[in-house]
Design a protein around this motif. Structure first.
Motif, mmCIF file in Angstrom:
data_model
loop_
_atom_site.group_PDB
_atom_site.id
_atom_site.type_symbol
_atom_site.label_atom_id
_atom_site.label_comp_id
_atom_site.label_asym_id
_atom_site.label_seq_id
_atom_site.Cartn_x
_atom_site.Cartn_y
_atom_site.Cartn_z
ATOM 1 N N LEU A 42 -18.140 -1.897 -10.624
ATOM 2 C CA LEU A 42 -17.064 -0.922 -10.758
ATOM 3 C C LEU A 42 -17.685 0.459 -10.933
ATOM 4 O O LEU A 42 -18.637 0.631 -11.698
ATOM 5 N N LYS A 43 -17.132 1.447 -10.237
ATOM 6 C CA LYS A 43 -17.709 2.787 -10.276
ATOM 7 C C LYS A 43 -16.623 3.833 -10.456
ATOM 8 O O LYS A 43 -15.499 3.684 -9.986
ATOM 9 N N PRO A 103 0.794 -1.239 0.000
ATOM 10 C CA PRO A 103 0.000 0.000 0.000
ATOM 11 C C PRO A 103 0.822 1.282 0.000
ATOM 12 O O PRO A 103 0.436 2.255 -0.652
ATOM 13 N N ASP A 104 1.940 1.301 0.718
ATOM 14 C CA ASP A 104 2.745 2.521 0.731
ATOM 15 C C ASP A 104 3.337 2.800 -0.641
ATOM 16 O O ASP A 104 3.343 3.948 -1.116
ATOM 17 N N LEU A 105 3.847 1.754 -1.278
ATOM 18 C CA LEU A 105 4.401 1.915 -2.612
ATOM 19 C C LEU A 105 3.318 2.278 -3.609
ATOM 20 O O LEU A 105 3.504 3.159 -4.462
ATOM 21 N N ALA A 106 2.156 1.625 -3.512
ATOM 22 C CA ALA A 106 1.049 1.929 -4.414
ATOM 23 C C ALA A 106 0.627 3.388 -4.283
ATOM 24 O O ALA A 106 0.313 4.049 -5.278
ATOM 25 N N ALA A 107 0.629 3.905 -3.056
ATOM 26 C CA ALA A 107 0.269 5.307 -2.848
ATOM 27 C C ALA A 107 1.261 6.236 -3.538
ATOM 28 O O ALA A 107 0.880 7.264 -4.107
ATOM 29 N N ARG A 108 2.563 5.874 -3.491
ATOM 30 C CA ARG A 108 3.566 6.691 -4.176
ATOM 31 C C ARG A 108 3.392 6.624 -5.692
ATOM 32 O O ARG A 108 3.578 7.629 -6.396
ATOM 33 N N ALA A 138 -4.932 3.561 -12.949
ATOM 34 C CA ALA A 138 -5.760 4.696 -13.356
ATOM 35 C C ALA A 138 -7.132 4.640 -12.704
ATOM 36 O O ALA A 138 -7.642 5.650 -12.187
ATOM 37 N N TYR A 139 -7.747 3.456 -12.718
ATOM 38 C CA TYR A 139 -9.061 3.305 -12.086
ATOM 39 C C TYR A 139 -8.974 3.550 -10.587
ATOM 40 O O TYR A 139 -9.816 4.260 -10.011
ATOM 41 N N ASP A 140 -7.967 2.986 -9.948
ATOM 42 C CA ASP A 140 -7.794 3.136 -8.509
ATOM 43 C C ASP A 140 -7.628 4.604 -8.139
ATOM 44 O O ASP A 140 -8.206 5.091 -7.158
ATOM 45 N N LEU A 141 -6.851 5.313 -8.922
ATOM 46 C CA LEU A 141 -6.599 6.730 -8.663
ATOM 47 C C LEU A 141 -7.883 7.551 -8.786
ATOM 48 O O LEU A 141 -8.191 8.389 -7.920
#
Length: 288
Positions: A224-225, A149-154, A180-183
């Motif tokens: 998915l939204k 999660p920390d790396l994904a946040a970066r 892109a979707y997660d962001l």
């Protein structure tokens, strides 16, 4: 001037932002040209090189090392995640055929557990030419994003910096479509920049796989939204081993699927997807 943010997929640690931007621009312009539309201006596409951040985030990696290479043994967690993903996309008739055969590991890593080897062999019946082995490699990198999660946040923060007040289209390929979707769904882009985004284009997206969606804390059956007002076009090739050959529209009424044929050589190719006419039409509609 409207702008495009591109989010690349896996295996790009040995390239550069400049090279990726040049390659993506050439493919996008190729698709526009096939529709007799003008090329994009040279500064329209912004393509953050997030995979370099991923490599730097793994302290033991050097520039020539690849923790997802087939020669690197899978951890127990990786093997479990990849096997679960394969179980969700392998056809039962193919698995039944493999169960009748003596287990063979020719061409596959010898240290893979038998369960995973059988699943890969079964998947190869549907996607010949090593589709199962390629899916294993891709899912290892997808899992690295989902469960660090920390790396994904970066990674998301780096991609978010590429958005401007005139960014109207976001294009994500492979794991880049997940990022892109997660962001977008997390709302981690400044509101004034999010407001300009009109369309998300996903290409060759592993969001079709339930294990990937669960890694984003999306429960089975949950649609998915995206934030209101953003259209979603998902481009897929039935021969793409990463997607299981399926689209996303059955998972959400917000998604419009566009089926393409990228050829048999590499149906998951980013450049072939980017050259496809559905992508060109989105660009033409949003970047006039």
């Amino acid at each position: 001037m409207t702008r495009i943010v591109g989010v690349h997929g896996i295996r790009q640690s040995m390239t550069s932002k400049a090279q990726l931007t040049d390659d993506w621009s050439g493919a996008l312009n190729g698709g526009l040209g096939e529709l007799d539309l003008p090329n994009l201006p040279g500064d329209v596409l912004e393509l953050p090189h997030w995979t370099g951040l991923l490599a730097r985030g793994a302290n033991h990696l050097g520039p020539e090392e690849d923790r997802f290479d087939a020669a690197v043994p899978l951890s127990e967690g990786e093997a479990d995640f990849v096997a679960a993903a394969l179980e969700e996309v392998v056809r039962q008739e193919d698995l039944d055929r493999i169960q009748q055969l003596e287990l063979q590991t020719l061409g596959l890593p010898q240290l893979w557990p038998p369960r995973l080897t059988r699943l890969v062999m079964a998947y190869d019946l549907r996607f010949p030419g090593g589709g199962g082995k390629l899916l294993v490699s891709a899912m290892r990198e997808v899992r690295f994003y989902l469960y660090q999660p920390d790396l994904a946040a970066r990674v998301r923060a780096l991609v978010a910096e590429a958005f401007g007040a005139s960014t109207s289209v976001v294009i994500g390929h492979s794991l880049g479509s997940v990022i892109a979707y997660d962001l977008l769904r997390r709302g981690e882009i400044a509101p004034d920049r999010t407001a300009a985004v009109r369309t998300l284009v996903t290409c060759g997206s592993p969001l079709t796989i339930p294990s990937v969606r669960r890694g984003l804390n999306i429960a089975d059956g949950e649609p998915l939204k995206l934030p209101g007002g953003i259209a979603w076009v998902n481009v897929f090739d039935p021969g793409d081993f990463i997607t299981g050959g399926t689209g996303l529209s059955t998972l959400s009424p917000e998604v419009t699927d566009a089926e393409v044929n990228n050829g048999i050589g590499d149906p998951h190719s980013a450049l072939r997807y980017l050259r496809a006419s559905p992508v060109a039409r989105v660009i033409a509609d949003n970047c006039r």
